[in-house]
Structures are given as structure tokens and as C-alpha cells.
Design an enzyme around this catalytic site. Sequence first.
Site, PDB file in Angstrom:
ATOM      1  N   GLU A  23      12.169  19.882  -8.849  1.00 24.59           N
ATOM      2  CA  GLU A  23      12.668  20.031 -10.205  1.00 24.59           C
ATOM      3  C   GLU A  23      12.537  21.490 -10.658  1.00 24.59           C
ATOM      4  O   GLU A  23      11.438  22.042 -10.684  1.00 24.59           O
ATOM      5  CB  GLU A  23      11.831  19.115 -11.108  1.00 24.59           C
ATOM      6  CG  GLU A  23      12.049  19.289 -12.566  1.00 24.59           C
ATOM      7  CD  GLU A  23      10.991  18.520 -13.379  1.00 24.59           C
ATOM      8  OE1 GLU A  23      10.167  17.808 -12.783  1.00 24.59           O
ATOM      9  OE2 GLU A  23      11.010  18.661 -14.609  1.00 24.59           O
ATOM     10  N   ASP A  83       7.517  17.338 -11.601  1.00 22.39           N
ATOM     11  CA  ASP A  83       6.323  17.522 -12.424  1.00 22.39           C
ATOM     12  C   ASP A  83       5.691  16.168 -12.722  1.00 22.39           C
ATOM     13  O   ASP A  83       6.387  15.165 -12.813  1.00 22.39           O
ATOM     14  CB  ASP A  83       6.707  18.169 -13.764  1.00 22.39           C
ATOM     15  CG  ASP A  83       7.021  19.646 -13.600  1.00 22.39           C
ATOM     16  OD1 ASP A  83       6.643  20.207 -12.554  1.00 22.39           O
ATOM     17  OD2 ASP A  83       7.644  20.216 -14.511  1.00 22.39           O
ATOM     18  N   ASP A 103       4.900  14.828 -15.334  1.00 24.72           N
ATOM     19  CA  ASP A 103       5.027  14.476 -16.754  1.00 24.72           C
ATOM     20  C   ASP A 103       6.245  13.576 -16.964  1.00 24.72           C
ATOM     21  O   ASP A 103       6.919  13.211 -16.006  1.00 24.72           O
ATOM     22  CB  ASP A 103       5.140  15.746 -17.609  1.00 24.72           C
ATOM     23  CG  ASP A 103       6.341  16.599 -17.195  1.00 24.72           C
ATOM     24  OD1 ASP A 103       7.235  16.067 -16.483  1.00 24.72           O
ATOM     25  OD2 ASP A 103       6.387  17.777 -17.564  1.00 24.72           O
ATOM     26  N   ASP A 156       9.223  14.059 -18.195  1.00 28.54           N
ATOM     27  CA  ASP A 156      10.518  14.582 -17.734  1.00 28.54           C
ATOM     28  C   ASP A 156      10.634  14.450 -16.218  1.00 28.54           C
ATOM     29  O   ASP A 156      11.687  14.093 -15.690  1.00 28.54           O
ATOM     30  CB  ASP A 156      10.675  16.068 -18.106  1.00 28.54           C
ATOM     31  CG  ASP A 156      11.031  16.220 -19.573  1.00 28.54           C
ATOM     32  OD1 ASP A 156      11.472  15.210 -20.166  1.00 28.54           O
ATOM     33  OD2 ASP A 156      10.837  17.319 -20.123  1.00 28.54           O
TER      34      ASP A 156
END
Length: 619
Positions: free
Chosen positions: A404, A477, A479, A481
Site C-alpha cells: 500500500e 498498514d 490500520d 485503511d
Amino acid sequence: MYIGGTGKPGLHHLLWEVVDNAVDEATNGYASHIDVILHKDGRSITVTDNGRGIPVDKHPTKKIPTLEVILTTLHAGGKFDSSNYITSGGLHGVGASVVNALSEELVATVKRDGATWEQRFERGKPVTTLKKISSSTRGTGTCIFFRPDADIFETVDFDAGIIAENLETKTYLNGALRIAFKNEATGEKYEYHHEGGIEEFLAHKVAEARIRPVHLDPFVLRQEAMQDGARVEVTLQWSESPRETLHSYVNGIPTPDGGTHEQGLKNAIRSAVRSYMDTHDLLPKKLEISAEDIREGVVGIVNLFMVDPQFQGQTKEKLNNPEIKGIVSSAVRLELEQFLNRHPSTGDAIATRVVQAAKARHASRAAATKVRRKTSVSHRLNLPGKLADCASTTPEDSELFIVEGDSAGGSAKQGRERATQAILPLRGKVLNAEQATLKKVMDNKELSNVVQALGCGIGDQLDLGKLRYHKVILLMDADSDGHHISTLLLTFLYRYMKPLIEEGFVFIAQPPLYRIDAAKQTYWALDDEDRERIMAEIRKRNKSTKIELQRFKGLGEMMPQTLKDTTLDPEKRRLLQVTIPDAERLITEQTISQLMGKDASARFEFIMNNVDEVEDLDV
Ligand code: 1YM
């Protein structure tokens, strides 16, 4: 060998064998009610029907009770000694001895001729003789209690959800049948009865998958007395779904791999619809229409009843009788064409859908060909610009990290092992493939880059022999997103490159969220729980150790060496392999279509139903 393995599907297969014997008795008109109880331990089951009761008299040649013969002799089913006992369908009964052999304990109780009989078995061997336990019995029927052998099966815990779904399907396929299911562990009770039969089943399937039909009334056919005493039930409805969904059964038993009955149905659909379109001049000139175009979006059920079905594979996943293809095809073809002619608005709606499918296929084919990677000799010619390829051209040794963002991509490029690890950074938005056509998918730069890099083509042109990397690793990541992008990529792979997942080529990397430094040592924690565990351990060793904690905001913040040590290096990293267990194929399909599909209310429902399992919600 007889039940398709010793995993979860094999375990449940034991139950289907017993239930099918009871359903047979109902299909033949002797039973109306079946009771299934999953006992409190979750590992034993009782199935009861109100049919004639398995015969208890002395077997004519074996000189022991027929019941004992049936439960101890392989293949002593409906077909053995046809002069005496044969289920009028001659369909089943072979499974009872298999269930018995694979059960620690089995108790058969039969009510017949005003008496109740009982015999007990352990691992297939009788431990009592057949005993009359009452001689003032009203009614008739068979009751089988069994507890599968924990030494044979990898798991002996039954799944109530799978049982409930399978039992309900039986009642759709036998409109007159009633099945009660009780789960003693939870106290839940269900009563299944669907008088509407396969029509109701189709409506249920369409509603469940939230598919939008393109015409109102489905085609329904019940064809009795076909050649060789076979009969067939078929129902069809075309929809906006980009997929074809056929559910096929033989004598009410699922044939997930189809077979000659399904082929017969497919042939009939092709010729009937084509002939209708021809007659009414609905075929656009210069548009080539394939059988797949004609069946795109169709949702259908075919249930064939026949006397001596031959299946391929021991678990009866595919019907093999060659004569059935023609029988089903000619029964359905004429009726379907007449149906279309009698309902021209339906016929025209289907024709429009077919043309739309053909046009979309031509457009996607062109798009898919454009992104196909060149052959190995020239494989560097058609690669996406952002790909940092590896030196190796041996797929078994090569890994592709889909990363990403450009900054994380940069760290990964520096930290990777050049020889075997390739990096493809994603920058733009990844399209939700669940809601898009193949053409749209291929127009999405990020997804077409992935397809190009993998080199194996997409959709019906996919060829795993051309796959460039045998590990495709999603590195996002830690998280919300990152999770979102992983979900979108997995949806894409599931819908358009499923064999990649099925063959175990897809993985998820697990980058750490925290770095913990204490007493000159460095530790990595995947999440909050991991962090707490590590910190507790450090404190246990020395209460006053100074602990330094760093939380990574994203992969981009990580030094290339750190990324290598924690996430890239095959010696140190931990990867999650993406799999679809057989028993969870259906729930996987449903979850993806509910969670990623067009219908926002389905998503809302999914979230509300699963909210208890969410620990960390980021809205
Ligand atoms: C809970 C499981 O097995 N019911 C059952 C099985 C049989 C009969 C009735 C039956 C069949 C026939 C005659 C016949 C079976 N019979 C045989 C065999 N429930 C369950 N209910 N009388 C009773 O087919 O003619 C196999 S299964 F071999 F005896 F025919």
C-alpha cells in the site's frame, strides 16, 4: 473412501447418509416426518422417521435379522436382494453400514408390526443381538442414534448451522416433507416445511443472495414419467447477477459438481433461448452469442429423480449416467421454449439480458487480452511501470508483495531480497470488484497492474501455469485503511482469480504495529494484545526495566531494515495463508456478496449481526 475424508465434511456426510435413508422413505410415500436431534455434547445425533421401519425379520440367505445385515454389510442397501426389499426408488441404504463402522456407538430402534426392536453396535460390530423391547407399540418408524469415532475423525464436533441448512434444503426438494431439528446444546428448535417446493427454494435463493431478477415469473417444470421412469423438476429465473448459479440434485441429494442432468439442462437452455431469439428476430447482427452468454445471470434448480444413479467419486458429487443428458435436455427444451412464447415479455427480458452479456463479454475479452502478460521470454516487455521485479524467473522461488502506497513501496524495495522478492506498490484507489464488470475491473489501473504482474490472465482466461509468483503477499498498514484495501484486493482475487486462493498462493503479511525496546533488546508486537503480553514479560523479568515504546503510523515510517527484519525475511516473518475451507464455501460466498455487494441494507444487516465480534471499530 466412502465419505470423502475424515475432516469436517466427512463427519457431516455420516449424518447425510442417515438422513437420506429417512428422506427416501418419505419420498417413497411411507414417511411424512423426520426428527433430528443434535445432542448436548455436540458430537452425537439421533435421527427418527415415521416410515415403515427397517425390516427386522430374518434375512433370507444370511439367517440374521435384515436390520443387522443392513448395518454391518457394505453395499447392503436398497439394491441388495432386490426380490425382497428394495426401496421403490431403489435409491439408498448403502450408507448405513458405513455410518455404523465409523461410529463409536450406534443404536438402532425400529417400530414395526406392533413391537419395538433395538440393537446396539460399537465401531460397526454388534454388541447386543436384536432385542424386542416392547410388544405394545403404536405406529412404525426407524430411529438411529450415532456418535462418530473420535479416533477416526479430525473433529467430531458437528456444526449446527451446516445441519440446519442441509435439512431445510431437503424440505424444499420434498414439498410434503416435514423435518424438525433440535439443538440440545442451545435449546434451539426449528421446523422445516416448504410446500412450495423448488419454486419457493428459488425465491429463497434469489432473496438470500440479494439478486435482482430481470423477469417476474420463474420458469417451472415438473416432468413426470420420463424415459426409464425418471422424473425431473426444474425452475429457472434470469437476473442481473454476472454469474450463473445452478443448484443440482439427484433424488434430493446435492451434486455440487453437476453431471449429466446439469449438462442436459444447460443444453436445453441454450437451444430454447436461441430458438426463441431466432424466431422473434432478437439476435443483433454481427454479435456472436455463446452458451455462457445465454446462461449469464440465470439462477436455477434442477432435481432429478431416477432409479439407479451412478455417481462419479464416492461422495456422489457428480452424476454420471450418460442417458440422462438427452432425457433432461429434451424434456426441458420444448417446455422452456413454449414458456417463452407464451410469456413474451419474459422472453424479451431474457433476450435483452443475453445480448447485454454478449456485449459485455466482447468488451472484457478485449480488455483482458490487453493486460495479459507476455510469455516468459519477453516477460519484461509488458510489465507495469511501478513493479520492481525479482531476478528469479522460477515461480516456485518468486514472491510478489503488493504494497500500500509509494512510500511503503520504497522501503519494501530497499529491504527486499532482490533475487526472489518483487514489489508492486499500489497508489490509486482499488475498485470494489464485487460491484463491477470485468471491463470496469480491467479499466482500474491498480487492479490491471496486479493482473499484468501476475502474468496468468484473469477470469475464464486464467492459466495458473503462467503464474509468475507462487507467493502473492498483501502487505498493508495495520490500520483500518490497510484492512479496507486488503478486503478490496481479496474480493477481487476471490471473484476474478479464485484458483489463486484455492491453490494456496495468496498470503497476508503481518507487519508489526509496535516496536518495544528494553534492556538493549528489541521486540515487535503485532497488535495491542501482543504488546501487553510482551511488556508484561519484560516486567516480570525485571520490574524496573525502562521500556521504550514506538507505534508505527504506517509501513512508510519503517526503516527498510526494520521492514525486512519483521515482515519480509522468510526466516523471521509470519504470513497468514488465505484459504476457503470446504465447509465454509457457502458462508464465504454469502459474506462477500453481503459485505461487498450493491445492496447497502445487506451490509447494514451484516454489520448489525456481527457487531458483537468487533473489538476495534473505526468509523
Ligand atoms: C433414520 C434412518 O433408515 N429409514 C428406513 C430405511 C429403510 C426402510 C424404511 C425400508 C425400506 C424397505 C422396506 C424397502 C431401509 N430399508 C432397507 C432395506 N431411517 C431409515 N425406513 N421396508 C423398510 O426398501 O423395501 C435399507 S434402508 F435394505 F431393507 F431395503
